[in-house]
Design an enzyme around this catalytic site. Structure first.
Site, PDB file in Angstrom:
ATOM      1  N   ASP A  38     -10.111   2.752   1.421  1.00  0.00           N
ATOM      2  CA  ASP A  38     -10.454   2.296   2.852  1.00  0.00           C
ATOM      3  C   ASP A  38     -10.969   3.458   3.533  1.00  0.00           C
ATOM      4  O   ASP A  38     -11.845   3.576   4.352  1.00  0.00           O
ATOM      5  CB  ASP A  38      -9.003   1.873   3.561  1.00  0.00           C
ATOM      6  CG  ASP A  38      -8.516   0.676   3.004  1.00  0.00           C
ATOM      7  OD1 ASP A  38      -9.355  -0.278   2.902  1.00  0.00           O
ATOM      8  OD2 ASP A  38      -7.305   0.412   3.149  1.00  0.00           O
ATOM      9  N   LYS A  49       0.708  -1.150  -0.044  1.00  0.00           N
ATOM     10  CA  LYS A  49      -0.016  -0.027  -0.118  1.00  0.00           C
ATOM     11  C   LYS A  49       0.880   1.273  -0.066  1.00  0.00           C
ATOM     12  O   LYS A  49       0.484   2.319  -0.538  1.00  0.00           O
ATOM     13  CB  LYS A  49      -0.802   0.082   1.111  1.00  0.00           C
ATOM     14  CG  LYS A  49      -2.122  -0.889   1.145  1.00  0.00           C
ATOM     15  CD  LYS A  49      -3.129  -0.831   2.195  1.00  0.00           C
ATOM     16  CE  LYS A  49      -4.268  -1.699   2.330  1.00  0.00           C
ATOM     17  NZ  LYS A  49      -5.245  -1.497   3.140  1.00  0.00           N
TER      18      LYS A  49
HETATM   19  P1  NAP Z   1      -1.900  -3.069  12.254  1.00  0.00           P
HETATM   20  O1  NAP Z   1      -1.212  -2.035  11.450  1.00  0.00           O
HETATM   21  O2  NAP Z   1      -0.906  -4.080  12.737  1.00  0.00           O
HETATM   22  O3  NAP Z   1      -2.122  -2.227  13.797  1.00  0.00           O
HETATM   23  C1  NAP Z   1      -2.654  -3.053  14.686  1.00  0.00           C
HETATM   24  C2  NAP Z   1      -3.324  -2.144  15.776  1.00  0.00           C
HETATM   25  O4  NAP Z   1      -3.720  -2.892  16.802  1.00  0.00           O
HETATM   26  C3  NAP Z   1      -2.246  -1.348  16.389  1.00  0.00           C
HETATM   27  O5  NAP Z   1      -2.680   0.155  16.940  1.00  0.00           O
HETATM   28  C4  NAP Z   1      -1.822  -2.151  17.597  1.00  0.00           C
HETATM   29  O6  NAP Z   1      -1.401  -1.410  18.797  1.00  0.00           O
HETATM   30  C5  NAP Z   1      -3.177  -2.559  17.993  1.00  0.00           C
HETATM   31  N1  NAP Z   1      -3.164  -3.965  18.835  1.00  0.00           N
HETATM   32  C6  NAP Z   1      -2.941  -4.834  18.427  1.00  0.00           C
HETATM   33  N2  NAP Z   1      -3.065  -5.938  19.537  1.00  0.00           N
HETATM   34  C7  NAP Z   1      -3.413  -5.159  20.543  1.00  0.00           C
HETATM   35  C8  NAP Z   1      -3.678  -5.436  21.988  1.00  0.00           C
HETATM   36  N3  NAP Z   1      -3.644  -6.680  22.122  1.00  0.00           N
HETATM   37  N4  NAP Z   1      -4.181  -4.516  22.663  1.00  0.00           N
HETATM   38  C9  NAP Z   1      -4.279  -3.157  22.279  1.00  0.00           C
HETATM   39  N5  NAP Z   1      -3.997  -2.874  20.942  1.00  0.00           N
HETATM   40  C10 NAP Z   1      -3.611  -3.727  20.205  1.00  0.00           C
HETATM   41  O7  NAP Z   1      -3.393  -3.691  11.771  1.00  0.00           O
HETATM   42  P2  NAP Z   1      -4.241  -2.990  10.734  1.00  0.00           P
HETATM   43  O8  NAP Z   1      -3.962  -3.249   9.173  1.00  0.00           O
HETATM   44  O9  NAP Z   1      -4.245  -1.361  10.905  1.00  0.00           O
HETATM   45  O10 NAP Z   1      -5.593  -3.785  11.176  1.00  0.00           O
HETATM   46  C11 NAP Z   1      -6.299  -3.513  12.265  1.00  0.00           C
HETATM   47  C12 NAP Z   1      -7.720  -4.266  12.156  1.00  0.00           C
HETATM   48  O11 NAP Z   1      -8.400  -3.758  11.291  1.00  0.00           O
HETATM   49  C13 NAP Z   1      -7.744  -5.862  11.664  1.00  0.00           C
HETATM   50  O12 NAP Z   1      -8.462  -6.569  12.517  1.00  0.00           O
HETATM   51  C14 NAP Z   1      -8.056  -5.623  10.352  1.00  0.00           C
HETATM   52  O13 NAP Z   1      -8.851  -6.906   9.875  1.00  0.00           O
HETATM   53  C15 NAP Z   1      -9.020  -4.756  10.390  1.00  0.00           C
HETATM   54  N6  NAP Z   1      -9.203  -3.885   8.970  1.00  0.00           N
HETATM   55  C16 NAP Z   1     -10.321  -3.800   8.741  1.00  0.00           C
HETATM   56  C17 NAP Z   1     -10.637  -3.171   7.405  1.00  0.00           C
HETATM   57  C18 NAP Z   1     -12.049  -3.235   6.787  1.00  0.00           C
HETATM   58  O14 NAP Z   1     -12.297  -2.905   5.620  1.00  0.00           O
HETATM   59  N7  NAP Z   1     -13.119  -3.480   7.758  1.00  0.00           N
HETATM   60  C19 NAP Z   1      -9.832  -2.604   6.623  1.00  0.00           C
HETATM   61  C20 NAP Z   1      -8.439  -2.667   7.090  1.00  0.00           C
HETATM   62  C21 NAP Z   1      -8.191  -3.368   8.547  1.00  0.00           C
HETATM   63  P3  NAP Z   1       0.247  -0.895  18.835  1.00  0.00           P
HETATM   64  O15 NAP Z   1       0.602   0.025  18.200  1.00  0.00           O
HETATM   65  O16 NAP Z   1       0.492  -0.947  20.335  1.00  0.00           O
HETATM   66  O17 NAP Z   1       0.986  -2.286  18.769  1.00  0.00           O
END
Ligand code: NAP
Length: 271
Positions: free
Chosen positions: A100, A65
């Site tokens: 997104d 991305k």
């Molecule tokens: P990412 O870049 O890996 O970011 C993960 C985030 O979650 C970070 O802020 C991380 O905090 C936090 N996190 C992880 N484990 C945690 C815990 N145990 N307690 C508190 N915070 C925690 O992932 P991403 O790509 O942003 O995706 C995040 C979610 O959004 C996923 O479930 C993904 O499937 C979903 N998503 C959905 C869509 C949609 O269209 N619906 C699109 C994109 C993503 P730290 O910074 O402290 O590690």
């Protein structure tokens, strides 16, 4: 035949092929949606190759991305976010978009939630939170970014604040205690709730004047959404965000209104 697709690594789990092909069936389009899995360092070759082969449009997912930005002409929002998830090859150079972000506002619109003038809280500071925070900051009065790692929340808030009219603040997850009771809009953009029945927001902070979007879509009904519904809040599940990023991509590629109901029905059947 029109060819659309997705580049990412891995892409095997993607729900985009059935969702987009449902749209082609509904509109009787001669089109196919294909997944491609280039090597992680092959963003430039993938974009150039797709252009040379006459591919009409590509979605882009992890890990491409950010890299793809350098090989397309991003629109203003994608450039500010620093990530492209949709490429339209009908122009040269191809245009890049971040649907997104558009998916978040369309998902709220679809549930009659107006973001204008609201006080919003985003939980998380990763890739999804970035698209969410930039979108909310264009519409809301105030946006607060809360994240487990405070430095990442502060860094995201600083990026968003640079261009947005909203007041943008940041804090750790403990800042939710003060911010959520005063908020109109809450978005979970962490992965909490995916692996286990957990929520990043204590249930006693939720209230009936909130609209809550959970970006997590597996499961569709997360603990946060169950808690929010019990508190009387409006709930928007992550499948709506996923749906509308695809809807907006379809509209960029074809210039036509997407058949939202057909795409939603197929997506929900897959989930
Ligand atoms: P990412 O870049 O890996 O970011 C993960 C985030 O979650 C970070 O802020 C991380 O905090 C936090 N996190 C992880 N484990 C945690 C815990 N145990 N307690 C508190 N915070 C925690 O992932 P991403 O790509 O942003 O995706 C995040 C979610 O959004 C996923 O479930 C993904 O499937 C979903 N998503 C959905 C869509 C949609 O269209 N619906 C699109 C994109 C993503 P730290 O910074 O402290 O590690």
């Amino acid at each position: 035949m029109h060819v659309f697709g997705l580049i990412g690594n891995p892409v095997g789990h993607s729900l985009s092929p059935p969702m987009h092909e449902a749209a082609y069936r509904e509109l009787d389009m001669d089109a196919k949606y294909v997944t491609f899995e280039p090597d992680a360092d092959a963003a430039e070759a993938a974009i150039e190759g797709a252009a040379a082969l006459g591919v009409d449009g590509l979605n882009v997912t992890i890990p491409f991305k950010q890299d793809v930005l350098d090989f397309v002409e991003p629109d203003e929002l994608a450039a500010r976010i620093g990530a492209v998830n949709t490429v339209d090859f009908s122009t040269s150079p191809p245009r890049g978009y971040n649907t997104d972000a558009a998916g978040v506002s369309r998902a709220f619109d679809h549930h009659d939630v107006s973001l204008s003038g609201t006080d919003a809280v985003v939980v998380g500071a990763g890739g999804a939170a970035r698209a969410v925070a930039f979108t909310l900051a264009d519409a809301c009065d105030r946006v607060h970014v809360a994240n487990r790692t405070v430095e990442k929340a502060e860094s995201l808030a600083a990026d968003v604040r640079a261009d947005a009219p909203a007041t943008v603040t940041a804090g750790g997850l403990d800042s939710l205690d003060e911010r959520v009771p005063a908020a109109d809009v809450l978005v979970n953009a962490t992965s909490v709730g995916m692996e286990e029945d957990a929520t990043p927001v204590p249930a006693d902070l939720l209230h009936g004047d909130l609209a809550v979007l959970d970006a997590v879509y597996t499961p569709v009904e997360t603990r946060l959404l169950r808690d929010a519904a019990a508190a009387g809040a409006t709930t928007v599940d992550g499948a709506w965000m996923l749906l509308f990023q695809g809807v907006v991509a379809f509209e960029h590629w074809t210039g036509r209104d997407a058949p939202v109901e057909a795409m939603n029905a197929e997506l929900r059947a897959q989930l």
